[in-house]
Design a protein around this motif. Structure first.
Motif, PDB file in Angstrom:
ATOM      1  N   THR A  18       0.838  -1.200   0.000  1.00 52.32           N
ATOM      2  CA  THR A  18       0.000   0.000   0.000  1.00 52.32           C
ATOM      3  C   THR A  18       0.870   1.246   0.000  1.00 52.32           C
ATOM      4  O   THR A  18       0.573   2.227  -0.707  1.00 52.32           O
ATOM      5  CB  THR A  18      -0.935   0.011   1.225  1.00 52.32           C
ATOM      6  OG1 THR A  18      -1.754  -1.167   1.198  1.00 52.32           O
ATOM      7  CG2 THR A  18      -1.835   1.245   1.222  1.00 52.32           C
ATOM      8  N   ASN A  19       1.958   1.208   0.747  1.00 53.68           N
ATOM      9  CA  ASN A  19       2.895   2.332   0.789  1.00 53.68           C
ATOM     10  C   ASN A  19       3.547   2.549  -0.588  1.00 53.68           C
ATOM     11  O   ASN A  19       3.717   3.686  -1.039  1.00 53.68           O
ATOM     12  CB  ASN A  19       3.970   2.078   1.845  1.00 53.68           C
ATOM     13  CG  ASN A  19       4.915   3.248   1.999  1.00 53.68           C
ATOM     14  OD1 ASN A  19       4.496   4.382   2.234  1.00 53.68           O
ATOM     15  ND2 ASN A  19       6.206   2.983   1.867  1.00 53.68           N
TER      16      ASN A  19
ATOM     17  N   LYS B 298       1.711   9.416  -5.644  1.00 51.46           N
ATOM     18  CA  LYS B 298       2.153  10.729  -5.170  1.00 51.46           C
ATOM     19  C   LYS B 298       3.198  11.356  -6.083  1.00 51.46           C
ATOM     20  O   LYS B 298       3.123  12.545  -6.427  1.00 51.46           O
ATOM     21  CB  LYS B 298       2.698  10.609  -3.753  1.00 51.46           C
ATOM     22  CG  LYS B 298       3.216  11.916  -3.165  1.00 51.46           C
ATOM     23  CD  LYS B 298       3.746  11.707  -1.745  1.00 51.46           C
ATOM     24  CE  LYS B 298       4.298  13.023  -1.171  1.00 51.46           C
ATOM     25  NZ  LYS B 298       4.817  12.828   0.211  1.00 51.46           N
TER      26      LYS B 298
ATOM     27  N   TYR C  14      -8.485   1.573  -9.218  1.00 48.82           N
ATOM     28  CA  TYR C  14      -7.730   2.813  -8.981  1.00 48.82           C
ATOM     29  C   TYR C  14      -8.668   3.927  -8.532  1.00 48.82           C
ATOM     30  O   TYR C  14      -8.346   4.712  -7.630  1.00 48.82           O
ATOM     31  CB  TYR C  14      -6.997   3.207 -10.261  1.00 48.82           C
ATOM     32  CG  TYR C  14      -6.151   4.462 -10.157  1.00 48.82           C
ATOM     33  CD1 TYR C  14      -4.800   4.392  -9.827  1.00 48.82           C
ATOM     34  CD2 TYR C  14      -6.696   5.720 -10.423  1.00 48.82           C
ATOM     35  CE1 TYR C  14      -4.020   5.543  -9.748  1.00 48.82           C
ATOM     36  CE2 TYR C  14      -5.928   6.873 -10.346  1.00 48.82           C
ATOM     37  CZ  TYR C  14      -4.588   6.778 -10.008  1.00 48.82           C
ATOM     38  OH  TYR C  14      -3.816   7.917  -9.919  1.00 48.82           O
TER      39      TYR C  14
ATOM     40  N   LYS D 114      -6.866  11.391  -7.602  1.00 49.14           N
ATOM     41  CA  LYS D 114      -5.696  11.422  -8.492  1.00 49.14           C
ATOM     42  C   LYS D 114      -6.003  10.777  -9.850  1.00 49.14           C
ATOM     43  O   LYS D 114      -5.112  10.291 -10.537  1.00 49.14           O
ATOM     44  CB  LYS D 114      -4.520  10.687  -7.841  1.00 49.14           C
ATOM     45  CG  LYS D 114      -4.050  11.290  -6.523  1.00 49.14           C
ATOM     46  CD  LYS D 114      -3.394  12.643  -6.716  1.00 49.14           C
ATOM     47  CE  LYS D 114      -2.808  13.166  -5.413  1.00 49.14           C
ATOM     48  NZ  LYS D 114      -2.173  14.490  -5.584  1.00 49.14           N
TER      49      LYS D 114
ATOM     50  N   VAL E 102      -7.657   5.888  -5.141  1.00 50.83           N
ATOM     51  CA  VAL E 102      -7.287   7.307  -5.101  1.00 50.83           C
ATOM     52  C   VAL E 102      -8.123   8.100  -6.113  1.00 50.83           C
ATOM     53  O   VAL E 102      -7.606   8.577  -7.125  1.00 50.83           O
ATOM     54  CB  VAL E 102      -5.777   7.519  -5.382  1.00 50.83           C
ATOM     55  CG1 VAL E 102      -4.940   7.271  -4.159  1.00 50.83           C
ATOM     56  CG2 VAL E 102      -5.310   6.647  -6.541  1.00 50.83           C
TER      57      VAL E 102
ATOM     58  N   ASP F 297       2.246   1.730  -3.535  1.00 53.28           N
ATOM     59  CA  ASP F 297       1.224   2.294  -4.424  1.00 53.28           C
ATOM     60  C   ASP F 297       0.983   3.769  -4.120  1.00 53.28           C
ATOM     61  O   ASP F 297       0.802   4.587  -5.035  1.00 53.28           O
ATOM     62  CB  ASP F 297      -0.078   1.510  -4.308  1.00 53.28           C
ATOM     63  CG  ASP F 297      -0.001   0.136  -4.956  1.00 53.28           C
ATOM     64  OD1 ASP F 297       0.990  -0.121  -5.665  1.00 53.28           O
ATOM     65  OD2 ASP F 297      -0.924  -0.680  -4.755  1.00 53.28           O
ATOM     66  N   ASN F 298       0.985   4.121  -2.839  1.00 57.93           N
ATOM     67  CA  ASN F 298       0.806   5.529  -2.464  1.00 57.93           C
ATOM     68  C   ASN F 298       1.942   6.392  -2.998  1.00 57.93           C
ATOM     69  O   ASN F 298       1.718   7.506  -3.493  1.00 57.93           O
ATOM     70  CB  ASN F 298       0.717   5.666  -0.940  1.00 57.93           C
ATOM     71  CG  ASN F 298      -0.669   5.333  -0.404  1.00 57.93           C
ATOM     72  OD1 ASN F 298      -1.680   5.620  -1.047  1.00 57.93           O
ATOM     73  ND2 ASN F 298      -0.734   4.736   0.762  1.00 57.93           N
ATOM     74  N   ASN F 299       3.177   5.891  -2.906  1.00 56.35           N
ATOM     75  CA  ASN F 299       4.329   6.631  -3.421  1.00 56.35           C
ATOM     76  C   ASN F 299       4.277   6.767  -4.936  1.00 56.35           C
ATOM     77  O   ASN F 299       4.628   7.815  -5.494  1.00 56.35           O
ATOM     78  CB  ASN F 299       5.633   5.947  -3.002  1.00 56.35           C
ATOM     79  CG  ASN F 299       6.034   6.270  -1.580  1.00 56.35           C
ATOM     80  OD1 ASN F 299       5.855   7.400  -1.127  1.00 56.35           O
ATOM     81  ND2 ASN F 299       6.562   5.300  -0.860  1.00 56.35           N
TER      82      ASN F 299
END
Length: 394
Positions: A140-141, A148, A164, A171, A168, A143-145
């Motif tokens: 999850t981290n 971002k 997706y 985004k 998010v 994918d978040n990066n």
């Protein structure tokens, strides 16, 4: 000139990622966009087979930054940990005048670089029970990066795009769907090559083929149960499986269950576990089988199906949205939890295997070749549009 870099900074066991990059690079040989130039950055100690894979389509750059436990590797790790900035790697990009880093799990604030990252799928949203909490937090981290820091996030299917949107929705402007196309290889005479493969693995001429990694969500067990039902009905089908025989998440109980089921039901002569084999042999087995099977509970975009489409092979697929989105011409769908339904489909195919194993006519081969070329061009042109749009917004 737009210089696009790909990084082999992940485990080489991730064959899907390796083949994806190779297939994407290959497409530019078809479309030949004159303002695109590809680079592949690889560990300095990488095996020759990977150089042979990439060098026809890109300039290969060797670096100790990707060679574990070297000083450059440690320095890059230290900079990334302290500043969230991979300075040694960035300087290497500057040296080679790289404009875009693509599909490479690389992120951060790099003003002179455009970043395209790929999220293959959102399996974790659908089957969180297959992961430990630590693994879920980690992916999850990641994918978040990716979301971002990336200028563009590539998704392989509209099914993944739907996930997706849930992950998010704010985004969404970054997301692009790029349905990749796998090349089936230019194997000129399968009938001459197959006897060597047959002898090597002690195979027969008639078999079903399941070329999937042995991860628990790939759902091999439903096929084993279907084969067992066929055997009990008096048939003698053969199932050949290939793929890495462990789960990347570290839980190999699935493989234990598979082997126990084969042994307890006396299926050792009907079900062959070949493990990881060379890719050219995978393509030979795919051409020689009665049908290709993909029973998976979840896929991002199946390269197995893409390869089967390209050679006109009959496929037997789990009834999941992305398999329908890939839309192969010769497909039979089944509930991935229903071995009886699958056994019925496989029985009909096995009974008609003489017809299914007939070599395609030259006309059909040409039609398949033309259709593959069309899909390959579309893959390349869609990627090119993404690159050009990105650079125009620079």
């Amino acid at each position: 000139m737009i210089r696009v870099a790909f990084l082999i900074n992940f485990s080489k066991e991730y064959k899907g990622g390796i083949n994806y990059i190779k297939n994407l690079l290959y497409t530019n040989c078809i479309t030949k966009f004159p303002d695109l130039e590809f680079y592949v950055f690889v560990p300095s100690n990488i095996e020759q087979e990977y150089i042979d894979l990439f060098s026809p389509y890109a300039k290969v750059i060797y670096t100790d930054i990707f060679k574990t436990f070297t000083i450059p590797w440690f320095l890059n790790k230290a900079f990334n940990r302290a500043f969230k900035y991979q300075l040694p790697l960035y300087m290497l990009f500057k040296k080679h005048k790289i404009n875009v880093v693509s599909h490479s799990f690389f992120w951060g604030n790099y003003r002179s670089l455009k970043l395209i990252n790929w999220i293959p799928d959102f399996q974790r949203l659908h089957f969180p029970e297959l992961w430990t909490k630590e693994q879920l937090d980690n992916i999850t981290n990641i994918d978040n990066n990716i979301v971002k820091y990336s200028d563009v996030v590539i998704l392989s299917s509209y099914d993944a795009l739907n996930d997706y949107k849930k992950f998010v929705p704010e985004k969404l402007r970054k997301a692009r769907v790029l349905q990749f196309v796998s090349q089936p290889g230019s194997i000129s005479d399968v009938n001459k090559l197959y006897p060597q493969v047959r002898k090597k693995y002690n195979l027969l001429d008639e078999f079903f083929y399941l070329p999937n990694q042995f991860w628990s969500h790939k759902n091999h067990i439903v096929v084993l149960k279907a084969i067992n039902l066929m055997v009990k009905s008096g048939l003698n089908p053969i199932l050949v499986t290939t793929g890495v025989m462990n789960d990347f998440r570290g839980n190999n109980q699935n493989l234990v269950i598979i082997k126990d089921y084969i042994e307890k039901n006396n299926l050792t002569k009907n079900i062959l576990l070949l493990g990881l084999i060379p890719y050219n042999e995978v393509l030979i087995l795919m051409r020689k089988c009665v049908a290709v099977i993909n029973p998976s509970f979840f896929e991002g975009w199946s390269s197995t199906i893409e390869e089967a489409k390209s050679i006109g092979k009959t496929v037997v697929l789990s009834d999941i949205p992305v398999h329908h989105e890939q839309n192969p011409n010769h497909a039979f769908y089944f509930n991935p939890r229903d071995e009886k339904e699958l056994a019925h489909i496989l029985t009909n195919l096995w009974s008609n295997r003489d017809v299914l194993l007939i070599e395609p006519t030259e006309k059909i081969k040409e039609e398949l070749k033309d259709e593959l070329l069309r899909r390959t061009r579309a893959f390349s042109e869609n990627y090119y549009k993404i690159i050009k749009s990105l650079m125009q917004n620079n």
